[in-house]
Design a protein around this motif. Structure first.
Motif, short mmCIF file in Angstrom:
data_model
loop_
_atom_site.label_atom_id
_atom_site.label_comp_id
_atom_site.label_asym_id
_atom_site.label_seq_id
_atom_site.Cartn_x
_atom_site.Cartn_y
_atom_site.Cartn_z
N ASP A 133 0.80 -1.22 0.00
CA ASP A 133 0.00 0.00 0.00
C ASP A 133 0.84 1.28 0.00
O ASP A 133 0.29 2.37 -0.09
CB ASP A 133 -0.97 0.01 1.17
N ALA A 134 2.16 1.18 0.07
CA ALA A 134 3.02 2.38 0.14
C ALA A 134 2.92 3.22 -1.13
O ALA A 134 2.74 4.44 -1.06
CB ALA A 134 4.47 1.98 0.40
N LEU A 135 3.04 2.62 -2.29
CA LEU A 135 2.99 3.38 -3.55
C LEU A 135 1.61 3.99 -3.80
O LEU A 135 1.52 5.18 -4.11
CB LEU A 135 3.43 2.52 -4.73
N PRO A 136 0.51 3.22 -3.66
CA PRO A 136 -0.81 3.86 -3.86
C PRO A 136 -1.07 4.99 -2.88
O PRO A 136 -1.68 6.00 -3.24
CB PRO A 136 -1.79 2.71 -3.65
N LEU A 137 -0.60 4.85 -1.64
CA LEU A 137 -0.78 5.93 -0.67
C LEU A 137 0.01 7.17 -1.08
O LEU A 137 -0.48 8.30 -0.97
CB LEU A 137 -0.35 5.47 0.73
N TYR A 138 1.24 6.97 -1.54
CA TYR A 138 2.05 8.12 -1.97
C TYR A 138 1.39 8.81 -3.16
O TYR A 138 1.30 10.04 -3.19
CB TYR A 138 3.47 7.68 -2.33
N ILE A 139 0.92 8.04 -4.13
CA ILE A 139 0.28 8.63 -5.31
C ILE A 139 -1.00 9.36 -4.91
O ILE A 139 -1.27 10.47 -5.39
CB ILE A 139 0.00 7.55 -6.37
N ALA A 140 -1.76 8.78 -3.99
CA ALA A 140 -3.00 9.43 -3.52
C ALA A 140 -2.69 10.74 -2.81
O ALA A 140 -3.34 11.76 -3.06
CB ALA A 140 -3.77 8.49 -2.60
N GLN A 141 -1.70 10.73 -1.92
CA GLN A 141 -1.38 11.96 -1.19
C GLN A 141 -0.85 13.02 -2.13
O GLN A 141 -1.17 14.19 -1.98
CB GLN A 141 -0.44 11.69 -0.01
N PHE A 142 -0.06 12.64 -3.13
CA PHE A 142 0.44 13.63 -4.07
C PHE A 142 -0.71 14.21 -4.89
O PHE A 142 -0.77 15.42 -5.11
CB PHE A 142 1.52 13.06 -4.99
N GLY A 144 -13.16 28.48 -5.59
CA GLY A 144 -13.77 29.02 -4.38
C GLY A 144 -14.61 28.00 -3.64
O GLY A 144 -15.43 28.35 -2.79
N ALA A 145 -14.40 26.72 -3.91
CA ALA A 145 -15.14 25.65 -3.26
C ALA A 145 -14.44 25.29 -1.94
O ALA A 145 -13.76 24.28 -1.82
CB ALA A 145 -15.24 24.44 -4.16
N VAL A 146 -14.64 26.15 -0.94
CA VAL A 146 -13.91 26.00 0.32
C VAL A 146 -14.38 24.76 1.08
O VAL A 146 -13.56 24.05 1.67
CB VAL A 146 -14.05 27.27 1.18
N TRP A 147 -15.67 24.47 1.06
CA TRP A 147 -16.16 23.27 1.75
C TRP A 147 -15.53 22.01 1.15
O TRP A 147 -15.10 21.12 1.87
CB TRP A 147 -17.68 23.15 1.67
N LEU A 148 -15.51 21.97 -0.15
CA LEU A 148 -14.90 20.83 -0.83
C LEU A 148 -13.38 20.81 -0.56
O LEU A 148 -12.79 19.74 -0.37
CB LEU A 148 -15.18 20.90 -2.33
N GLY A 149 -12.77 21.98 -0.52
CA GLY A 149 -11.35 22.08 -0.18
C GLY A 149 -11.07 21.55 1.22
O GLY A 149 -10.07 20.87 1.45
N LEU A 150 -11.98 21.84 2.16
CA LEU A 150 -11.84 21.33 3.52
C LEU A 150 -11.95 19.81 3.53
O LEU A 150 -11.16 19.12 4.19
CB LEU A 150 -12.89 21.93 4.44
N PHE A 151 -12.89 19.28 2.79
CA PHE A 151 -13.05 17.83 2.69
C PHE A 151 -11.76 17.18 2.15
O PHE A 151 -11.27 16.19 2.71
CB PHE A 151 -14.24 17.49 1.78
N PHE A 152 -11.20 17.77 1.10
CA PHE A 152 -9.97 17.22 0.53
C PHE A 152 -8.78 17.38 1.48
O PHE A 152 -7.89 16.54 1.51
CB PHE A 152 -9.66 17.85 -0.83
N CYS A 153 -8.76 18.46 2.27
CA CYS A 153 -7.70 18.63 3.27
C CYS A 153 -7.75 17.52 4.31
O CYS A 153 -6.70 16.97 4.69
CB CYS A 153 -7.83 19.99 3.96
N VAL A 154 -8.94 17.20 4.79
CA VAL A 154 -9.07 16.15 5.79
C VAL A 154 -8.65 14.80 5.20
O VAL A 154 -7.92 14.03 5.85
CB VAL A 154 -10.52 16.10 6.34
N ILE A 155 -9.09 14.51 3.98
CA ILE A 155 -8.69 13.26 3.31
C ILE A 155 -7.17 13.24 3.09
O ILE A 155 -6.51 12.22 3.31
CB ILE A 155 -9.43 13.10 1.96
N HIS A 156 -6.62 14.37 2.69
CA HIS A 156 -5.17 14.46 2.47
C HIS A 156 -4.41 14.22 3.77
O HIS A 156 -3.40 13.51 3.79
CB HIS A 156 -4.82 15.82 1.88
N PHE A 157 -4.88 14.81 4.86
CA PHE A 157 -4.24 14.60 6.16
C PHE A 157 -4.26 13.11 6.53
O PHE A 157 -3.26 12.55 6.98
CB PHE A 157 -4.91 15.43 7.25
N GLY A 158 -5.40 12.46 6.32
CA GLY A 158 -5.51 11.03 6.60
C GLY A 158 -4.58 10.20 5.73
O GLY A 158 -3.96 9.24 6.20
N THR A 159 -4.45 10.58 4.47
CA THR A 159 -3.56 9.86 3.56
C THR A 159 -2.10 10.06 3.96
O THR A 159 -1.31 9.12 3.93
CB THR A 159 -3.78 10.33 2.11
#
Length: 184
Positions: A107-116, A130-145
Motif C-alpha cells: 500500500d506504500a505506492l498507492p498511498l504516496y500517489i494518492a497523497q500527491f 472558491g469551493a472551500v467546503w470541498l477544499g476542507l473535505f480534501f484537506c481532511v482526506i489528504h491529512f488522513g492519507t
C-alpha cells in the motif's frame, strides 16, 4: 595452507588491474548513476508538477482580497510550503523505494500517489473555484492519507517517516486555515 597474503588480490601501483575488478568498478559506477538518476527524477517530477499547478491556479485574488486574521499565511508562503511538502514527500517515497518498501508494503505506492494527487488539488479548488467546503473535505482526506503514509513508511525506513512529519504539520495547519476560510 594459503597465507592471508595470497587470499587478497592486492595490486602494486602500475600493475594491471584484472578484468574482474574493472567490471566490479564499472558495475558499481552504473548502479550509482542509476540510483542518482532515480533520485533526481523522483524529486523533480513532483516539484515540476506542483510548480505548474501553482503557476496555473495559485493566483488567489479572492484569498488576497479577503480580510483574514493575522495568523493566516500569505499566498507565497502557502506555495512555498506546498513545494517543501512535495520535496519532503518525494524524498521520503524515494527512500522507501530504495529500501524495497514498495514491494514489501503493497500500500506504500498507492498511498504516496494518492497523497500527491490530493496535494495539488487545494489551489484550484479553494483559490480558483472558491469551493472551500470541498477544499476542507480534501484537506481532511489528504491529512488522513499523509498519516497512512507516515505509518507505512515507518515500517520501511525511519528517516522517511521523519520526512513526513513536517508535511503532516503543514496539512494540519492548512486544514485549519481552510476551515476558517469558510466563515470569512
Amino acid at each position: 595452507m594459503a597465507s592471508s597474503r595470497n587470499l587478497y588480490n592486492r595490486h602494486k601501483i602500475g600493475e594491471a588491474i584484472p578484468p574482474s575488478a574493472k567490471s566490479k568498478a564499472a558495475n558499481h559506477n552504473a548502479i550509482t548513476k542509476s540510483t542518482f538518476r532515480s533520485l533526481v527524477f523522483s524529486i523533480t517530477a513532483p516539484l515540476i508538477l506542483t510548480t505548474t499547478i501553482i503557476i496555473l491556479f495559485g493566483s488567489g485574488p479572492k484569498y488576497r482580497a479577503s480580510a483574514k486574521p493575522f495568523w493566516f499565511p500569505p499566498l507565497w508562503l502557502i506555495h512555498l510550503a506546498s513545494l517543501g511538502s512535495s520535496f519532503f514527500m518525494s524524498l521520503a517515497a524515494w527512500l522507501v523505494w530504495a529500501d524495497g518498501g514498495f514491494h514489501e508494503q503493497a500500500d506504500a505506492l498507492p498511498l504516496y500517489i494518492a497523497q500527491f494527487s490530493l496535494s495539488v488539488i487545494w489551489d484550484p479548488l479553494v483559490l480558483v473555484i472558491g469551493a472551500v467546503w470541498l477544499g476542507l473535505f480534501f484537506c481532511v482526506i489528504h491529512f488522513g492519507t499523509l498519516f497512512a503514509c507516515y505509518k507505512t513508511f515507518k515500517k520501511v525506513n525511519p528517516f522517511a517517516k521523519d520526512l513526513v512529519k513536517p508535511c503532516l504539520a503543514w496539512m494540519g495547519f492548512l486544514t485549519i486555515v481552510t476551515y476558517k476560510l469558510i466563515y470569512l
